[in-house]
Design an enzyme around this catalytic site. Structure first.
Site, PDB file in Angstrom:
ATOM      1  N   THR A 199      69.193 -16.492 -10.849  1.00 22.92           N
ATOM      2  CA  THR A 199      68.986 -17.441  -9.684  1.00 22.92           C
ATOM      3  C   THR A 199      67.435 -18.083  -9.695  1.00 22.92           C
ATOM      4  O   THR A 199      66.738 -17.244  -9.084  1.00 22.92           O
ATOM      5  CB  THR A 199      69.496 -17.236  -8.384  1.00 22.92           C
ATOM      6  OG1 THR A 199      70.795 -16.939  -8.525  1.00 22.92           O
ATOM      7  CG2 THR A 199      69.608 -18.551  -7.592  1.00 22.92           C
ATOM      8  N   LYS A 250      71.634  -7.916 -12.749  1.00 27.04           N
ATOM      9  CA  LYS A 250      72.415  -9.051 -12.133  1.00 27.04           C
ATOM     10  C   LYS A 250      73.480  -9.485 -12.814  1.00 27.04           C
ATOM     11  O   LYS A 250      73.829 -10.584 -13.279  1.00 27.04           O
ATOM     12  CB  LYS A 250      71.581 -10.202 -11.731  1.00 27.04           C
ATOM     13  CG  LYS A 250      71.868 -10.668 -10.543  1.00 27.04           C
ATOM     14  CD  LYS A 250      70.704 -11.499 -10.082  1.00 27.04           C
ATOM     15  CE  LYS A 250      71.149 -12.264  -8.463  1.00 27.04           C
ATOM     16  NZ  LYS A 250      69.952 -12.877  -8.229  1.00 27.04           N
ATOM     17  N   GLU A 260      69.114  -2.143  -0.355  1.00 23.91           N
ATOM     18  CA  GLU A 260      68.718  -3.375  -0.437  1.00 23.91           C
ATOM     19  C   GLU A 260      69.302  -4.487   0.768  1.00 23.91           C
ATOM     20  O   GLU A 260      70.187  -3.709   1.581  1.00 23.91           O
ATOM     21  CB  GLU A 260      68.972  -4.289  -1.524  1.00 23.91           C
ATOM     22  CG  GLU A 260      70.410  -4.076  -1.825  1.00 23.91           C
ATOM     23  CD  GLU A 260      70.734  -4.718  -3.391  1.00 23.91           C
ATOM     24  OE1 GLU A 260      69.744  -4.731  -4.277  1.00 23.91           O
ATOM     25  OE2 GLU A 260      72.025  -4.290  -3.864  1.00 23.91           O
TER      26      GLU A 260
END
Length: 271
Positions: free
Chosen positions: A28, A139, A172
């Protein structure tokens, strides 16, 4: 705006393995003035992901395609999805493998300015991250843990959620990486077992080294987080958000957070 394998298109074929199994990766990317921010770091992470998943992708070709897409988009978010392509029913890898590249354009998210200025509160998520070292850091397309975690709160008082692993270690945010400051040292959780190695996280670590700031990448317990002097989140779209609260704990927006925030803000500027 969307491209499939370099051409304007809508959607993926129904037999694509990205849809069936989450067999792929995504990035992204913030785009301003037709420019892709932190492009080298995005492509480096994507390259590591395709290597681990054994998806044959020409990164140089992908870079050129992405640059053209960002020029056409101008301003917004470019989401790049790479899948293994079409496969028959079953988990066996298709032979030959013909990966697909999907590029999606969308507006930049309108995050409140107060998140960066005044800080945010974290929601303590019950959903834990499973430990799988072979997938840690990359990812990949399976984000169900994040979907479940984000569904735990609707209260706008919480801008993000804290995620831990099955052993209770701090990992996270739901869509962010986390740093803390303790005794003058910058620390960020190890992502050797699970979690996403964000490109902004990597950039902050590199900048900290350049500024001679003491930094460690290590296991962080929940108790250690609660005893920190400063806490902040980072993401390639919004930069840095100071964290001012989690459960009963309250933190100030500290000087090291502000220093790094200024550095990151320059990276994300339109110039």
């Amino acid at each position: 705006m969307s491209w499939l394998n370099g051409r304007p298109a809508e959607g993926l074929p129904v037999h694509d393995r990205g849809l069936a199994y989450g067999d792929g990766l995504f990035e992204t990317i913030r785009v301003t003035g037709g420019r892709a921010h932190l492009l080298d770091r995005h492509l480096q992470r994507l390259g590591e992901g395709t290597r681990r998943l054994a998806i044959p992708v020409d990164i140089d070709e992908l870079r050129n395609e992405l640059l053209q897409f960002c020029q056409a988009l101008g301003q917004g978010v470019a989401k790049l999805i790479v899948t293994r392509g079409t496969g028959q029913r079953g988990y066996a890898l298709p032979q030959p493998c013909q990966p697909r590249r999907l590029l999606l354009g969308s507006p930049l998210p309108a995050y409140p300015a107060q998140h960066a200025e005044d800080g945010v509160r974290l929601f303590p998520c019950d959903t834990r991250l499973a430990e799988q070292p072979r997938l840690a850091g990359i990812k990949h397309l399976n984000r169900l843990e994040q979907v479940l975690a984000r569904a735990e709160w609707q209260d706008p008082a919480f801008a993000e959620g804290l995620m831990r692993d099955l052993s209770g270690r701090v990992i996270e945010g739901v869509f962010s990486n986390l740093f803390l400051v303790a005794d003058g040292q910058l620390r960020t959780p190890s992502l050797s077992r699970c979690g996403v190695a964000g490109v902004m996280r990597a950039e902050i670590m590199a900048r900290a080294a350049g500024l001679a700031l003491p930094l460690s990448e290590c296991d962080v317990s929940y108790a250690e987080l609660m005893q920190a002097d400063e806490v902040f989140l980072c993401n390639s779209l919004y930069g840095i958000w100071p964290v001012t609260g989690l459960a009963e704990c309250v933190w100030p927006v500290g000087p090291l957070t502000r220093k790094l925030q200024t550095v990151v803000a320059n990276l994300l500027s339109d110039s």
